[in-house]
Scaffold this motif. Structure first.
Motif, PDB file in Angstrom:
ATOM      1  N   LYS A 126       0.840  -1.202   0.000  1.00 37.89           N
ATOM      2  CA  LYS A 126       0.000   0.000   0.000  1.00 37.89           C
ATOM      3  C   LYS A 126       0.873   1.250   0.000  1.00 37.89           C
ATOM      4  N   ALA A 261      -4.564  10.136   1.650  1.00 40.88           N
ATOM      5  CA  ALA A 261      -5.147   8.801   1.889  1.00 40.88           C
ATOM      6  C   ALA A 261      -4.099   7.715   1.632  1.00 40.88           C
ATOM      7  N   TYR A 263      -3.620   3.968  -0.128  1.00 38.96           N
ATOM      8  CA  TYR A 263      -4.199   3.194  -1.227  1.00 38.96           C
ATOM      9  C   TYR A 263      -3.552   1.813  -1.291  1.00 38.96           C
ATOM     10  N   TYR A 807     -12.354   5.230   5.714  1.00 48.62           N
ATOM     11  CA  TYR A 807     -11.907   4.581   4.486  1.00 48.62           C
ATOM     12  C   TYR A 807     -10.802   5.434   3.870  1.00 48.62           C
ATOM     13  N   GLY A 808      -9.647   4.818   3.641  1.00 47.89           N
ATOM     14  CA  GLY A 808      -8.490   5.566   3.184  1.00 47.89           C
ATOM     15  C   GLY A 808      -7.450   5.717   4.280  1.00 47.89           C
ATOM     16  N   ILE A 814      -7.823   2.668   0.521  1.00 47.76           N
ATOM     17  CA  ILE A 814      -8.754   2.658  -0.609  1.00 47.76           C
ATOM     18  C   ILE A 814      -8.373   1.482  -1.510  1.00 47.76           C
ATOM     19  N   GLN A 820     -14.997  -2.510   2.119  1.00 50.59           N
ATOM     20  CA  GLN A 820     -16.180  -2.033   1.386  1.00 50.59           C
ATOM     21  C   GLN A 820     -17.377  -2.951   1.658  1.00 50.59           C
TER      22      GLN A 820
END
Length: 834
Positions: A126, A261, A263, A807-808, A814, A820
């Protein structure tokens, strides 16, 4: 290892059965056959490898693998390799199951199509990214918009061919433009800290207007995106390896001029599928993934106290633990957490004695005693597996290894004899093997673990009291476990008991089957031996053993392991091999000068010492007595830029070791901690990093004897009764009760029905054992209340976590599909509750 969350520990484990592969593509040579093996990977880190099946396009593996998963992961992957003696082994194909999809395949055999392995799709890790959009007024008074892209850091990038030297390229891309910039290469790390900023001009200068702070052209921004590609800098002629990418549309800056954020890296979409999915064959797998969410101990007190009273409840069928066995479809499902729970709290012997005694009272024929798959038999099986594994190894392993290496023909079925084999010679080979194994078993009584002996004593007493006219029942009650369900299965399938690393070859497997059958019959003490065998050739072979000395040896052995008031087991303790294997160690620095390099060594741990040697079987180069181990802890990766390292701390120095993967590292740390846990001089603090260049990297202290700067983790206690997480097992028992709530309620109805009518029970309730409806009803009411209270706590925790989680964030980048999915579930739950 638990992943800590606020107020909660999360444990992950996976149990895998690798069945077989079918219809693999032919080898492009005259032979067409392949020599294949299969690996299990967490993302791209290999944690298990099967044996090689030679000359087959449909290889059968039949191998089991279990591990506690010590870190987060995105994919559970399986690779099928073709071994090449001269070159690097080639990958035929892979199966990659996303973590969030694992429940779909839970505990059922599934055929998966093998997919092509493409370097562009092998992605993990990430990235932490920050975007900032600002207005710049030029000298002429015109306004343009500049974008600052800051690459802060990456985590969990893959190690490719033993190295990871990552760098990132940052591209501002649109329909008519593509402007790329590049970070510096970070050497030897898969967690690079970049912290570099790149500037891009986003829009053409336009007239300055105070009316709108960001008066840029809408269509331009909607079509622009930032693309970050991660690469592994390579010196090879093939060029740098792609590690993954992420794409961020610039319209994320609509609400605010600053955006930050984490990812998940994603594979590059090449859009090219050269072959149909079926062209590579398929792989049969059975995967059981479990995740335990464990609260602090106080939450479990009501359910824990209820369970711990089980052994004292009259009748025992009305106890909470027995009720769990009644509502679970499979007794094994209930037995595993119950045994571990009672072992942890030192109550396994009274509990098993109580349920065994109740089962004996229900048994009508002494010849069928403990022959069914009851809760009692499953609990004793599980106890033997946990408490008796070292005993099994020290007893059987040398003999099993000799049989596997000797490869002597032992086929005694005349129909199956190969050309050139002699039946008499084969019978003699088999007789010698049986004699050897029978001898090591019947002479091993003094090594049998105390907890097993105490259980066998209670079985013997209960059976002798129930069937007073049968003088042999006190032996058969014990032999039905120690021979039938402990030694015989281990001889038959040694790989399932870690006596061999893989399945044995067909000839050895057949030899072990014949030995297992004979040992089982010898141990059963049945009156008519030849009638025990369906096959005439087995009955004929058994004539070798129709002597009284064999029956006497079995009875003496059974008497010894089922007698009360046994000796202190430490007085007969012998060196027991606990674990061995290759790892890489750093020179310990006994010499004042010179390089302290890393070398591959064969490590060996017994309950007496920890040693390493150049290769298996050689004299030890170094021996560390167990009492000299002061602590066993992980070593921070930054010390040597190497993953999966740990340290064995001794009075004068620490031994730094690198394991092959995260699962192996955890296994070594756990077992080394266990055997050294009761050492009197154990440390309370340690240095999490190495002593290099005249100072400790963690606290910068210059003295190599400076006391540690971090508290020791403590690890697991040595005693098997404590080598289990009691709260985790209580959580598992709660989960089982919760998932079988409808059957708990059905059992409650059955108690009411029987209490009121006291007549023949209704057929729908007859599956439950209910000896005392009123007591059972009372217990069920308490169980349902305890389970309900814990379910409320879990629901509240999920709601709180849902509110707090972003989220992030680093925990939920993300691209995290499991999060999710979790968001969707929580939204649905919230809607229903409203």
């Amino acid at each position: 290892m638990a992943v800590e969350e606020e107020g909660l520990r999360v444990f992950q484990s996976v149990k895998i059965k690798i069945g077989e592969a079918k219809n693999l593509p032919t080898y492009p040579g005259p032979n067409k056959m392949r020599d294949c093996y299969c690996t299990v990977n967490l993302d791209r880190e290999e944690v298990f490898r099967t044996k090689i099946v030679e000359k087959s396009l449909c290889p059968f593996y039949g191998e089991d693998f279990y591990c506690e998963i010590p870190r987060s992961f995105r994919h559970l992957s399986f690779y099928v390799f073709d071994r090449d003696v001269f070159r690097r082994d080639s990958i035929i194909g892979k199966v990659a199951i996303q973590k969030e999809d694992l429940p779909k395949y839970h505990n059922r055999d599934t055929w998966f199509q093998l997919q092509h392995v493409d370097a562009d799709s092998e992605v993990q890790g990430k990235v932490h990214l920050e975007l900032r959009l600002s207005e710049v007024i030029t000298d002429t008074g015109a306004v343009c918009h500049k974008l600052a892209v800051r690459i802060l850091e990456c985590q969990g990038l893959p190690i490719v061919n033993g190295q990871c030297d990552p760098y990132a390229t940052v591209t501002l891309a649109g329909p008519c433009r593509s402007e790329a910039k590049k970070t510096k290469v970070k050497k030897k790390t898969n967690n690079p800290q970049f912290d570099e900023v790149f500037y891009f001009e986003v829009t053409r200068p336009c007239s300055y207007s105070r009316k709108s702070h960001f008066d840029f052209e809408e269509e331009d921004v909607d079509k622009l995106e930032i693309r970050v590609d991660l690469w592994n800098a390579s010196n090879l002629k093939f060029g740098d390896e792609f590690l993954g990418e992420l794409r961020v549309p610039l319209n994320v800056l609509r609400q605010s001029s600053c955006y930050e954020a984490w990812y998940f890296l994603q594979p590059r979409d090449n859009g090219s599928k050269s072959l149909k999915p079926g062209d590579l064959g398929s792989l049969r797998l059975n995967v059981v993934y479990t995740e335990d969410h464990v609260f602090s101990s106080s939450y479990y007190r009501p359910l824990r106290d209820l369970l711990l009273r089980s052994a004292d409840v009259e009748p025992v069928s009305a106890s909470a633990a027995h009720v769990l066995g009644e509502v679970c479809r499979e007794k094994q499902e209930a037995a595993v957490p119950l045994v571990r729970f009672f072992l942890h709290y030192g109550r396994v012997v009274p509990f098993i004695s109580a349920i065994a005694s109740a089962e004996v009272q229900r048994t009508q024929d002494p010849n069928t005693i403990f022959r069914g798959n009851s809760l009692t038999s499953k609990c004793i099986d599980e106890t033997m597996k946990l408490a008796g594994m070292h005993y099994l190894h020290v007893t059987l392993k040398p003999a099993i290894e000799e049989i596997c290496q000797g490869h002597r023909p032992c086929e005694i079925d005349p129909v199956k004899l190969k050309d050139g084999e002699n039946l008499e010679n084969n019978m003699e080979n088999l007789r010698q093997y049986v004699d050897r194994i029978f001898s090591v078993i019947t002479k091993s009584g003094v090594s049998c673990p105390t907890v097993m002996c105490d259980i066998f004593f209670s079985l013997r007493e209960a059976a002798a009291k129930r069937f007073q006219d049968d003088l042999d029942v006190r032996y058969t009650a014990v032999s039905s476990f120690i021979f039938l369900r402990f030694f015989a299965p281990a001889i038959l399938s040694p790989n399932l008991f870690q006596l061999t690393p893989h399945h044995t070859d067909p000839q050895t497997s057949r030899t072990l089957t014949l030995i297992s059958k004979t040992i089982q019959t010898l141990g059963s003490l049945s009156k008519s031996k030849s009638a025990s065998f369906k096959e005439s050739y087995m009955a004929a072979f058994y004539e070798f053993f129709n002597e009284q000395k064999y029956a006497d040896a079995v009875k003496n052995f059974l008497d010894l392991i089922s007698s009360s008031g046994r000796r202190d087991p430490k007085s007969v303790e012998q060196p027991i091999l606990l674990k061995e294997g290759f790892m890489i160690k750093r020179a310990q620095g006994r010499k004042r000068f010179g390089m302290k390099n890393f070398k591959k060594r064969w490590f060996r741990l017994t309950n007496h010492e920890f040693t390493y040697q150049r290769s298996k079987g050689e004299q030890p180069l170094c021996s560390i007595p167990i009492e000299n181990i002061l602590a066993v802890e992980r070593l921070e990766e930054e010390s040597f830029k190497m993953k999966n390292m740990f340290q064995v701390i001794q009075p004068e120095r620490a031994l730094y070791i690198q394991a092959n993967n995260c699962v192996e590292a955890k296994a070594w740390i756990d077992i080394l901690t266990k055997v050294s846990q009761s050492n009197k001089k154990r440390l309370a603090v340690y240095h999490p990093s190495a002593y290099l260049n005249g100072h400790w990297l963690c606290c910068r202290a210059s003295s190599d004897t400076a006391p540690g700067c971090s508290p020791c983790t403590g690890g697991l206690p040595a005693n098997i009764q404590l080598d289990i997480d009691g709260d985790r097992e209580t959580e598992r028992i709660y989960s089982l009760f919760h998932s079988h709530m409808s059957r708990l309620e059905k059992m409650q109805e059955a108690c009411g029905s029987r209490s009121v009518y006291d007549g023949p029970e209704q057929e729908e309730y007859s599956t439950f054992i209910i000896d005392d409806p009123q007591e059972t009803y009372k217990t069920l009411k308490q169980v349902i209340a305890g389970v309900g209270a814990l379910e409320q706590e879990h629901a509240q925790y999920r709601r709180d976590k849902f509110k707090k989680t972003k989220y992030g964030s680093q925990e939920h980048p993300i691209g995290d599909k499991s999060f999710q999915s979790y968001i969707r579930q929580q939204s649905e739950t919230s809607t229903h509750s409203i």
